[in-house]
Design an enzyme around this catalytic site. Structure first.
Site, PDB file in Angstrom:
ATOM      1  CG  HIS A  63      -2.368  -1.301   1.498  1.00 23.13           C
ATOM      2  ND1 HIS A  63      -3.518  -1.216   0.658  1.00 23.13           N
ATOM      3  CD2 HIS A  63      -2.123  -2.501   1.504  1.00 23.13           C
ATOM      4  CE1 HIS A  63      -3.339  -2.264   1.201  1.00 23.13           C
ATOM      5  NE2 HIS A  63      -3.157  -3.392   1.942  1.00 23.13           N
ATOM      6  CG  ASN A  95      -6.703  -0.542  -0.100  1.00 25.21           C
ATOM      7  OD1 ASN A  95      -5.145   0.262  -0.605  1.00 25.21           O
ATOM      8  ND2 ASN A  95      -6.535  -0.185   0.878  1.00 25.21           N
ATOM      9  CG  HIS A 179      -9.394  -8.395   1.524  1.00 28.77           C
ATOM     10  ND1 HIS A 179      -8.210  -7.600   2.155  1.00 28.77           N
ATOM     11  CD2 HIS A 179     -10.110  -8.545   2.842  1.00 28.77           C
ATOM     12  CE1 HIS A 179      -8.271  -6.890   3.216  1.00 28.77           C
ATOM     13  NE2 HIS A 179      -9.684  -7.922   3.257  1.00 28.77           N
ATOM     14  CG  ASN A 278      -9.136  -5.837   8.190  1.00 33.21           C
ATOM     15  OD1 ASN A 278      -9.402  -6.545   9.722  1.00 33.21           O
ATOM     16  ND2 ASN A 278     -10.475  -5.040   8.302  1.00 33.21           N
ATOM     17  CG  ASP A 305      -1.535  -6.810   3.637  1.00 34.66           C
ATOM     18  OD1 ASP A 305      -1.694  -4.903   3.456  1.00 34.66           O
ATOM     19  OD2 ASP A 305      -2.227  -6.661   4.698  1.00 34.66           O
TER      20      ASP A 305
HETATM   21  O1  DOR Z   1      -4.559  -4.276   7.446  1.00 35.69           O
HETATM   22  C1  DOR Z   1      -4.849  -4.017   6.365  1.00 35.69           C
HETATM   23  N1  DOR Z   1      -4.993  -2.736   5.959  1.00 35.69           N
HETATM   24  N2  DOR Z   1      -5.301  -4.624   5.625  1.00 35.69           N
HETATM   25  C2  DOR Z   1      -5.608  -4.250   4.603  1.00 35.69           C
HETATM   26  O2  DOR Z   1      -6.705  -5.457   3.485  1.00 35.69           O
HETATM   27  C3  DOR Z   1      -5.943  -2.900   3.663  1.00 35.69           C
HETATM   28  C4  DOR Z   1      -4.777  -2.140   4.236  1.00 35.69           C
HETATM   29  C5  DOR Z   1      -4.397  -0.843   4.071  1.00 35.69           C
HETATM   30  O3  DOR Z   1      -5.005  -0.363   3.351  1.00 35.69           O
HETATM   31  O4  DOR Z   1      -4.177  -0.078   5.301  1.00 35.69           O
END
Ligand code: DOR
Length: 428
Positions: A63, A95, A179, A278, A305
């Site tokens: 991310h 995202n 996911h 998550n 992640d």
């Molecule tokens: O813990 C998470 N954070 N799981 C995800 O799938 C998204 C991610 C986020 O974008 O912060």
């Protein structure tokens, strides 16, 4: 005209998909490997004594927060952290704000990546705005080089829409990545539902919220013939289903994250939101299953992640803080410290296996051989160090491993023939 030698990576143990041997690697001024063998020389030397020299790592789950949340991370800072972690290629998750669901945002992220010290590629969203109701223009994004589509941060809830996405993806020859979280069954839970959520009085989400979607998507992959990748698998039940689906010949891969084999729901006992993620941290049995799956090939690769969040966001109460933790700068050390595997297995899980899943094996994860691109990681597998969030390249500080003693550290990272990390320090 052939390339002139620029520098030699000297005295290391070479580990790639062809095996393990010792040798020097000469990198040319055109960014390629020009020679591999004993006692080589070049105008400059990068010391690899005591180190493993491997293909650079590939993270298929980063991310990067740009566009939209540049105070937490940018493509540039995320890529710099990746380089320090030994990565030569990372795949941005969609995202962002706006989501990476259109040609213009794909182009923006790729443009931002061009000056970064890591090869930045991007995923595309499956649905418009990741809202789960209308398919994104997947063909157009595939035309820009997107090979993997996901609504990561959320799962596609609608069965028919997921079927259509898979049919479309199969026609385009791209991979759909999921996911897995059934929103209704998650019921707004903030951690794994079990003994610790009861004790702490925090609403939980059951393992079955992940497993139901894994089950559905295996069925849809069977129906459509699509290539399917399961992201951040965290439960023993999910891995058992994936092992069965692979044995049945379905075109399925999966990843596990470093946190899902190093931490459990018991880490949430302090109510520290740095452990909120998550899918959530699970039980000892799940961690054991993830480790076993990594060892026996059910898990195809390790992903980070990497999910930066600003201190202001992460300091909120557990049930209000956003989920996610940093990963790019600690993955190698955690894998070397926690997994009882041969070095070539660990490097494969971090390099050529994820490269193949996203089609980055055109330049990454390739054997260390003359003519291949010089995308390399040089790491000392024995160096011990203490993880320190404040010393990280990331703009954010949300590492759950602060203070942890680990083994294995990146010394140099070479991107297209340029040492973008030397002696552990980024050069740009
Ligand atoms: O813990 C998470 N954070 N799981 C995800 O799938 C998204 C991610 C986020 O974008 O912060």
């Amino acid at each position: 005209m052939s390339a002139a030698p620029a520098f030699v990576v000297k005295g290391g143990r070479l580990v790639d998909a062809t095996g393990v041997r010792s040798g020097d690697v000469v990198v040319g001024d055109d960014g390629s490997i020009v020679a591999v063998g004993p006692d080589l020389s070049a105008p400059e030397t990068l010391d690899a004594a005591g180190c493993v020299v491997s293909p650079g790592f590939v993270d298929i789950h980063s991310h990067l927060r740009e566009p939209g949340k540049e105070e937490a991370e940018t493509v540039e800072t995320g890529a710099r952290g990746a380089a320090v972690g030994g990565y030569t290629c990372i795949l941005a998750m969609p995202n962002t704000t706006p989501a990476i669901d259109s040609a213009s945002v794909v182009r923006e992220v790729l443009d931002l990546g061009r000056s970064a010290p890591c090869d930045v590629r991007t995923s595309g969203a499956i649905t418009v705005g990741r809202a789960g109701s209308q398919l994104a223009p997947m063909a157009e994004l595939a035309g820009l080089g997107v090979t993997l589509f996901t609504d990561d941060g959320a799962g596609v809830q609608d069965n028919l829409l997921m079927r259509r996405a898979m049919e479309y993806a199969a026609g385009l020859g791209v991979t759909l990545a999921q996911h897995c979280e059934d929103d209704a069954l998650c019921g707004g839970g903030h951690m794994h539902e079990g003994e610790w959520s009861s004790r702490l009085g925090i609403a939980g989400q059951p393992a079955e919220a992940e497993e139901l979607m894994v089950m559905r998507d295996i069925a849809l992959a069977r129906l459509t013939g699509a290539k399917l990748h399961f992201q951040h698998m965290s439960t023993a039940g999910s891995l058992a289903m994936i092992a069965g689906a692979k044995a049945a010949g379905l075109d399925i891969t999966c990843e596990s994250t470093t946190h899902h084999f190093t931490l459990t729901h018991a880490n949430c006992a302090t109510y520290d939101p740095v452990f909120k993620v998550n899918p959530p941290l699970r039980t000892d049995e799940d961690v054991a299953a993830v480790k076993a799956g990594i060892g026996n090939g059910t898990v195809d690769c390790i992903a980070t992640d990497h999910a930066p969040h600003t201190p202001d966001d992460k300091i909120q109460p557990f049930d209000e803080a956003p989920p996610g933790m940093l990963g790019l700068e600690t993955a190698l050390a955690l894998a070397l410290t926690e997994l009882d595997l041969e070095i070539e297995q660990i490097v494969g899980l971090l390099s050529w296996k994820p490269a193949a899943i996203i089609g980055a094996d055109d330049r990454h994860g390739r054997p260390i051989a003359e003519g291949n691109p010089a995308n390399l990681c040089v790491f000392d597998p024995d160096e011990e160090w203490t993880i320190d969030g404040a010393a990280m390249q990331s703009k954010s500080r949300n590492t759950p491993y602060a203070g942890r003693r680990v083994r294995g550290r990146v010394r140099h990272t070479i991107l297209e023939g340029e040492a973008v990390v030397r002696n552990g320090e980024p050069t740009r």
